[in-house]
Every structure is written in C-alpha cells, then in structure tokens.
Design a protein around this motif. Structure first.
Motif, PDB file in Angstrom:
ATOM      1  N   SER A 185      -9.176  -6.957  -5.370  1.00 24.71           N
ATOM      2  CA  SER A 185      -8.189  -7.873  -5.925  1.00 24.71           C
ATOM      3  C   SER A 185      -8.697  -8.569  -7.188  1.00 24.71           C
ATOM      4  N   SER A 190      -5.040  -0.171 -13.103  1.00 26.09           N
ATOM      5  CA  SER A 190      -3.704   0.256 -13.491  1.00 26.09           C
ATOM      6  C   SER A 190      -3.401   1.617 -12.864  1.00 26.09           C
ATOM      7  N   SER A 209      -4.419  -6.966  -4.513  1.00 26.09           N
ATOM      8  CA  SER A 209      -3.545  -7.911  -5.202  1.00 26.09           C
ATOM      9  C   SER A 209      -4.078  -8.284  -6.581  1.00 26.09           C
ATOM     10  N   ASN A 211      -3.434  -7.077  -9.729  1.00 28.26           N
ATOM     11  CA  ASN A 211      -3.848  -6.002 -10.617  1.00 28.26           C
ATOM     12  C   ASN A 211      -2.637  -5.564 -11.435  1.00 28.26           C
ATOM     13  N   LEU A 212      -2.699  -4.390 -12.024  1.00 25.03           N
ATOM     14  CA  LEU A 212      -1.607  -3.858 -12.836  1.00 25.03           C
ATOM     15  C   LEU A 212      -1.103  -2.539 -12.266  1.00 25.03           C
ATOM     16  N   LEU A 213      -1.183  -2.401 -10.957  1.00 21.05           N
ATOM     17  CA  LEU A 213      -0.768  -1.172 -10.301  1.00 21.05           C
ATOM     18  C   LEU A 213       0.743  -1.003 -10.405  1.00 21.05           C
ATOM     19  N   GLU A 214       1.185   0.242 -10.584  1.00 17.54           N
ATOM     20  CA  GLU A 214       2.595   0.492 -10.805  1.00 17.54           C
ATOM     21  C   GLU A 214       3.079   1.686  -9.976  1.00 17.54           C
ATOM     22  N   ASN A 235       1.474  -7.159  -8.509  1.00 16.93           N
ATOM     23  CA  ASN A 235       1.300  -5.946  -9.284  1.00 16.93           C
ATOM     24  C   ASN A 235       2.636  -5.615  -9.946  1.00 16.93           C
ATOM     25  N   ASN A 259       6.260  -8.327  -7.118  1.00 16.39           N
ATOM     26  CA  ASN A 259       6.318  -6.972  -7.635  1.00 16.39           C
ATOM     27  C   ASN A 259       7.738  -6.727  -8.146  1.00 16.39           C
TER      28      ASN A 259
END
Length: 890
Positions: A185, A190, A209, A211-214, A235, A259
């Motif tokens: 976290s 990404s 948690s 982060n820049l995850l998509e 994210n 999100n």
C-alpha cells in the motif's frame, strides 16, 4: 471481546505470533551463543556503509568483545550454529544504500529495516533465501520491485508499504507460496493487478491500497478463499464488484472505496464473518438489499458518495446489534424513515448521514446513542427545534455537523464548555439559530456558526488563554460591537470570517499577533461591517495570508505598501467600498501570486502602475485551479482501522465577492480559477497602460468611473480569455481598437460615457452587445448604434433582424455600384468630347490644321480604296475567262 476491531486484533495477533514463532523455534540468542566471525565482519561492513544521523544507534556494534549476538538489533540462534537470524534496525534514522555485505548473513530469517532512508531495493535481497519476514516500509525506496524477490520461497510476511515504488506489480510475487501477509500500500504501482497473486492460496492479509492500479478487479480473487483482510482502496479500478467476492467466506475486512466501480452490490450473504465493508466514493447504484438485513454482524458500513436509492426503515437495521460505524452520506436518494419511538439495537460511535433524507422532525432515536462521537446530519431537510436532551448528548462529540437545515431555537451558552474530550469540529451553519453566541471551548479546532441569527458581541473569544481553534466562521449573523483586545491568545487561527455583520470600531493592533512563527493565518474575511481606521501594521507579520477581504467598511488612509513586501503569498486582495486615498503603491506589483485585485469604490488617485505586468499569476493563460479551500485534518485514531490510522480531510470552501459582468457575484468552488482586476470608481487619471494587456489570463477588467484619458490600448486583443470589460465613464478618446472584435469569450462590454469616435469594429462579438454598451460617445457610429457612419444609406438599428439587416446591406452595396458605374461613363464622355471639340472652337489655327488633316486623310483613303477595287475587278474578270475556257475544252 467487544469493539469493532476484535477480529482485527486477532488477525494482527496472528501475524505477531508468526514472527514470535519464528524466533522461538530457532532458540534465539542466549548467554552461550556467540556470533560467527564471518558474519561479524559482514555486519561491521554493513555498518560502515550506513549514515547514522543520530550517531548513537549503532554504537554498540563492535563492543562486547566482538560478540555480535549482543549488539543492538541482532539476534542469533545456536540451533543454526550461532548464526545471525534476526536483524531489526527499525526507525533508527539510518540512510544510504543497503549494502551487499548482508549476503554474508545467509541464515537470516527476519529483516526489518523500516522507517529509514535506503532509497533503493537491491536485487541481492532475493538471494537471502531463508528470509521469512521482510519489512522495508516507509524507507523512501523508489523504482520497481526486482523480480528476484520471487526467489524468497520461505517468505511469510512482506511489507513494502509507504514508499515510492512504481511500475507494475511483478508476477514473480506469485511464486511466494508460503506468504501469509502482503502489504504494498501507499506507493505508485500502476497497470492491472497481477493475476499471479491468485497463486498465493495461503494469503490472509492483502493490502494494495493507495496506488494507481486500474482496469477491472481480476477474477482470481474468487480463488483466494483464505483472505481475511482485503484492501483495494484508493486506486482507479473500474467495472463491477465481482460476484466471486461472495465466495471469500473468510473475509472480515473488505475495502473497495475510492475507485471507479459501477453497478449494484452483488450477493454477499455467504460472508458471515464480514465485519467491515467500505464501498464509499465509487459510482455504485441500486439498492442496499444485499447488505442491509443480511450481514447482521457488520460493525462498520461505509457506502457514502455513491448513487444508491433506497428507503431504509428500522426493519433493515433491527438485527444489527454489532453496528458501530455507519456512513450513508451523500446518497441523495437515500431516505431514512423510522418511527418516533424506535429504539435501535446498536450503539454507534460514528454516524454520517449528510445529504440523506431524514424528514422534517428532529430524529428522536438519536437519544439512545449515548456513545456517539461523530455525527453528521447536515442537509437532511430537518425543520424543527433541537430537543434539550441533544445538547447533553452532543457535548462530548468530537465532530458535529448539523448545518444546512432549518433548525431554530437557541444554543445553551455553556454548550462548548462541557466537553471532557478533544473537540474537533462544531458546524451549525445555515440554520435559524438565534440568541447570543455560546461560549468557546478551548479545545475546539473548527467552529462554524455562520448564516444564522446570532446576536451580541464576540467577546466570548477571550474566554480561553490559548485556543487550539484553527477555523472560526461567524459570518452572516447579527453581531455588533467592537473586536476585543485578546487576539494574542488565538495563536492557532488559520481561517477567520467575520463578514456581513454589524461589527464596528478599529481593528485592534493585537489582532496582528495571531500571526506568529508557529501559526500560519491564511484567510481573513472582514467585509461588509462598519470597521473604521487604518489597517493595523501588525498584519504585516501574517506572511502566509492568501486571502484578505476588508471590503465594504469605513477604513481610511493609504493602501499600505507593506502588503506588497510582506504578504507575498496573497491570491485575493479585496478592499473595495472604503475611503482609501493616495496612489496605488508600486509595492503591490510584487504580489506575483495575486489573481484577484479589487480596490474599487475608494478615493484612490494617481495613475495605474505599469508594473502591474508583474502579476505573474494573471499572465498565465492556463486555467489551473488554485486550491483555496480550507481543509481540516482530523485524526481518526482507531475509528477507521486499528492498523492504519488515517486522517479525515474535511473541506471548507473559500469564497469571495467579485464585481464582474456588471453583477456583484459570490464565487466559491471556482474561486481559484478567477483572474480579475477591479479599479473602478476611483480618481485614477492618465492613460491605460499598454502593459496591462500582457496579463493574458485576465477574465475580468473593470476600470470604469475614473478620469482616464488617451486611447484604449491597441493590443487589447491579447486578452484572449477576457469575459468582462468595463471602461465606461472615463475620458477615453480615439477609435475602438479592431483587435477588441477578436475576443471570442467576451460576454460583457461597457464603453459608454467616453469620447470614443469612428466606426465600431465589425466582428462576431461587438455587434451583439446592446447599444447602451456604447452610449454617450458623441462621435461613435455603426452597428448596433442608430447613428450611421459616413457612406451609410440608412441607420442600422438593433431592432432589425439579422437576415433583414444582411439583405439591406447587400442592396445598399449593389445600388452604390450602379451609381458609380454610370457616373464614370458620363464623366468620361464629357471629358473626351470637350477635350477635343473645345480646343478646335477656341483656337482657329488648330481648327484649320485639323480640317486640312481630315481632307488629306480623306483623299488618301479614297485613292487607296479605288486602287484596291480596281485590282479586285481585274482578278475577277481573269478568273471568269479561265472558267469559260475549261468549259469549252470539256
């Protein structure tokens, strides 16, 4: 165990027991254990490469007659031959790179270097294959996770949180088959969530948690049936909530908040152990039937800032005896309808219902909530008086927001003095409260009593010796009297708003003492009162000020030069409608961050400084919003999560009155986008400096009601973003610059009452304004004025329709073409005829010569024609004879 986090305490106890088991199973350090010399040298080499900011943390390394097992942070085990198995240097303020000398500790099972400054995660860590616990959190590490970490097959716990990692989560982490806890976290990872994480069948705790995850949530989570804690908060995940989450029967904590998830909540009825559900700040819709009425053991339910539609009754919550925290706020189609005598089965700590529908009556069921410490029932359509029991209930609340309702009545004077805990905020604004102001609690951080009917003085502010108050808003009430002389005690104030009252007298010098080295006052709103005198010099100490609004008072004197030299962070400077005199100080040009300057309606004289071009912020075309909101950061302790304390960021939006487009408007949310200069209704003279057109980001410019002369700057067209321009009631002369017609955003224009002349330039904008925008300019002509310019056939009034007006223009041009054509023919004939014949009549010698020339030309022409005719006849006769001979021979 009671409390909303009992299961989490058990979980973290489990994690702690894992580490403890590792230690005891290895028979850690005892009096007979001595370290191995090779490992001792490796540790000394590791120490040599470190920078110890305090110089004492590693002082024990090298002592104890060389026994490294007795050094701080080191533990050995005789079970592995006196090898070093544990290295803990947590929070020792160490910096530098992690030295490869650690490779000399091949029996290391526990490595904790967290809360230091190591910057890089080296690849060789993947060679410490016996590691079972690795913690490098909060160590300022950047870059990517080396794939070699996937070689640590014995790893049980991996914590790389709160660093600056970027790139994708390496799929090699899916090889850590023994992993129980994984925390990545608060980084900048990404891309998509690596599906190989689904191989971690033993994983209990997973935190990805912040982060820049998509992309969507991968289906692999449905296979991770051992997960107890899953946090994917904050994210950029899209799509819907997986139906597969319903199979994760061990889940206790599920956080999918902040999100971009859409759709309805799937059936989660199988999650019988679920205690915390966080779904706030998404785009979810539908009902809450798959949550309410089924998950009776829920302790925390956060679903705010979505689009849920439901009518919640006591039936939905009748079995939620464990519920402690509930946030349903900002779901505008959520209604709560409880019978007046309903007694809830739960005792809440936090209840947030902002912008839900509660009805007109004050909710009586709150009387049973004796433990509540956070309550938000703002903008819930309550139109009632507050019962007396509520004041006792709320006196110990840390956070209370009942604003934007129609609640009436009075507030007990001692309400703020009865608290025994830290009070964060009290917001009762936008209601109909009346009576005197309640006394101030010295522990309050935010107090908002604005937009009510409170009366009396504000001497209550002196009730404490040193307040922790950061935000105080008393605007839009019926307060009167002078400001007290006790501001030196209010050292924590960042925001003060006393606007729109009947306060009077001078602003005391002690007021400037709220600006101290440990304090950062950012915003002062004193407009629309009856303050007199000059601005206190002590305000020059408030170097962090971003907004000053002293407009609509009776202040006098000169605009202080120290505003420009000492308050260089100013974004808004408003002092309109006062009695300031003198010239505009050149020092104001040093305010490079200034975006709103309003000195209107004073007695300011002199010229407009050319150095206004130094307003750098106004010279930027970009529309980057300057954040002028006030944020109250409230520490929530254990209220959100026992292992991850968070701050609650509560925004309060700044506002300012701006005179633009001919209106007096209040701006709040987009205040940071405005770039406006208003110097109207003063005694400024001289020309409008052309330098002002370098402020290409200006949206509004008002110089009306002055004594300005000269021309409108020819380069006015550079102000491409200008929406409002008022230069009326001056002595401006000459023509309107053609470039003014190129301002495509211009929505308000007033050039009336000047000495402008010539034709109004044609363009897409200038003809669309009303004729009053150009009135009282004697020599100005052209559309939309009724006065025609030279060469115009008929006046073109604003009442003529566009199509009809265009037809008239074409006909007018066509008729002019015919007139000039026939006139030119007539003139040519007259000049040609009299140029020849007139000379022959007046001069006899020319006449004789002319006629002799005609006789000779006639004779020569006759002879030529006769000779040619004779040749033609002769040739014709010859041709005829030849044809006759041919016919005879034939």
């Amino acid at each position: 165990m009671r409390g909303p986090y009992a299961v989490f305490l058990l979980l973290f106890g489990l994690r702690l027991s894992i580490a403890t088991t590792i230690c005891f199973s290895l028979n850690l350090h005892n009096s007979e254990v001595r370290c191995i010399e090779e490992e001792r040298q490796a540790l000394l080499k590791f120490k040599k490469g470190l920078q110890d900011d305090y110089g004492s943390w590693l002082s024990s390394w090298g002592s104890h007659e060389g026994d490294c097992c007795k050094w701080e942070g080191i533990e050995c085990s005789n079970r592995t031959g006196d090898h070093v198995v544990k290295l803990v240097l947590r929070n020792k303020h160490l910096s530098s790179e992690i030295s490869s000398s650690l490779l000399g500790l091949q029996h290391l099972t526990y490595l904790d270097l967290s809360f230091n400054d190591f910057f890089i995660l080296p690849k060789f860590i993947g060679s410490l294959t016996k590691l079972q616990y690795l913690n490098l959190s909060t160590s300022f590490i950047s870059g990517t996770i080396p794939p070699q970490l996937g070689n640590l097959s014995s790893l049980i716990s991996l914590d790389l949180s709160s660093n600056f990692f970027s790139g994708t989560i390496p799929p090699q982490l899916g090889n850590l088959s023994s992993l129980i806890s994984l925390d990545l976290s608060v980084n900048s990872f990404s891309g998509t969530i690596t599906p190989q994480l689904g191989n971690l069948s033993s994983l209990i705790y997973l935190d990805l948690s912040y982060n820049l995850l998509e992309d969507s949530i991968p289906e692999m989570f449905g296979n991770m049936e051992a997960l107890v804690h899953l946090d994917l908060c904050c994210n950029m995940l899209e799509g819907s909530i997986l139906e597969a989450f319903g199979n994760m029967v061990a889940l206790v904590h599920l956080d999918l908040s902040s999100n971009k998830l859409q759709g309805a909540i799937p059936d989660l009825s199988k999650l019988s152990l679920l205690r915390e559900l966080h779904l706030s700040n998404n785009q979810l819709n539908g009902s809450l039937d798959n949550v309410l009425g089924k998950h009776f053991k829920l302790q925390t339910l956060y679903v705010s800032f979505n689009s849920f539609k439901a009518v919640i009754t006591e039936t939905h919550l009748s079995n939620f005896s464990s519920l402690r925290m509930m946030d349903l706020s900002f779901n505008s189609d959520l209604s709560l309808k409880f019978s007046p005598d309903w007694v809830p089965p739960f005792y809440l700590d936090i209840l947030l219902l902002g912008s839900c529908k509660l009805g007109l009556a004050f909710p009586q069921w709150l009387q049973t909530q004796k433990k509540i410490s956070w309550l938000d029932i703002s903008n819930t359509r309550i139109s009632d008086t507050i019962p007396n029991w509520f004041w006792d209930l709320s006196s110990n609340m840390r956070f209370l927001n009942i604003s934007h309702n129609q609640i009436s009545g009075t507030i007990p004077l001692q309400w703020f003095l009865t608290s025994y805990i830290k009070v964060y905020a009290r917001d009762v604004s936008y209601n109909h409260f009346s009576g005197p102001l309640p006394h101030l609690n010295s522990d309050a951080i935010l107090l908002n009593l604005s937009n009510n009917l409170f009366q009396g003085t504000i001497t209550f502010i002196c009730g404490t010796n040193r307040s922790s108050l950061e935000y105080l808003n008393l605007s839009n009430n019926l307060l009167f009297g002078e400001l007290p002389e006790c501001w030196e005690n209010k050292m924590a104030l960042s925001y003060l708003n006393l606007a729109n009252n009947n306060l009077s007298g001078r602003i005391p010098e002690s007021f400037g003492r709220i600006c101290s080295k440990e304090n950062h006052v950012k915003s002062l709103h004193f407009q629309n009162n009856n303050f007199i005198g000059e601005l206190p010099v002590a305000l020059m100490n408030c170097s962090s000020l971003r907004i000053i609004d002293f407009g609509e008072n009776k202040l006098f004197g000169r605009i202080p030069a120290w505003i420009g030299t000492s308050l260089k962070n100013l974004v808004v400077l408003r002092v309109p409608s006062n009695m300031f005199v003198g010239s505009i100080p050149l020092e104001l040009c040093q305010l490079t961050s200034l975006q709103i300057l309003d000195l209107s309606n004073n007695n300011i004289s002199g010229t407009i400084p050319r150095c206004l071009k130094n307003f750098t912020a106004m010279a930027q075309k970009d529309l980057k919003d300057i954040d002028l909101q006030f944020y109250l950061l409230l520490f929530l302790d254990h209220y959100i999560s026992p292992n991850n304390n968070r701050f609650f960021k509560h925004p309060y939006i700044e506002n300012a009155f701006v005179n633009t487009k001919g209106l007096h408007l209040v701006y709040d949310k987009i205040l940071g986008l405005l770039k406006v200069i208003d110097l109207s209704r003063n005694k400024l003279k001289g020309e409008i400096p052309s330098e002002i057109t370098s402020l290409v980001g200006l949206i509004g410019l008002n110089l009306s009601g002055n004594l300005l002369t000269g021309i409108i700057p020819w380069s006015i067209g550079r102000l491409e973003r200008l929406e409002s321009l008022d230069l009326s009631s001056n002595h401006l002369s000459s023509v309107i610059p053609p470039s003014l017609a190129t301002l495509s955003f211009l929505g308000y224009l007033n050039l009336s009452n000047n000495n402008l002349s010539g034709r109004i330039p044609t363009g897409t904008q200038l003809q669309s304004f009303n004729a009053s925008s150009y009135a009282s300019n004697q020599y100005l002509c052209g559309m939309p004025l009724l006065k025609m310019c030279l060469g115009d056939e008929t006046p073109q009034g604003p009442q003529i329709g566009n199509k009809h007006r265009e037809g008239n223009i074409q006909e007018h041009a066509h008729s002019h073409g015919h007139i000039w054509f026939y006139t030119s023919i007539a003139m040519g004939f007259i000049v040609g005829f009299w140029g020849v014949c007139g000379s022959l009549v007046l001069k006899s010698s020319w006449r004789h010569a002319y006629f002799q020339f005609l006789d000779r030309m006639g004779d020569r022409l006759y002879v030529t024609i006769a000779i040619n005719m004779a040749k033609v006849l002769r040739n014709f006769k010859t041709h005829c004879k030849a044809e006759d001979q041919e016919a005879t021979s034939a």
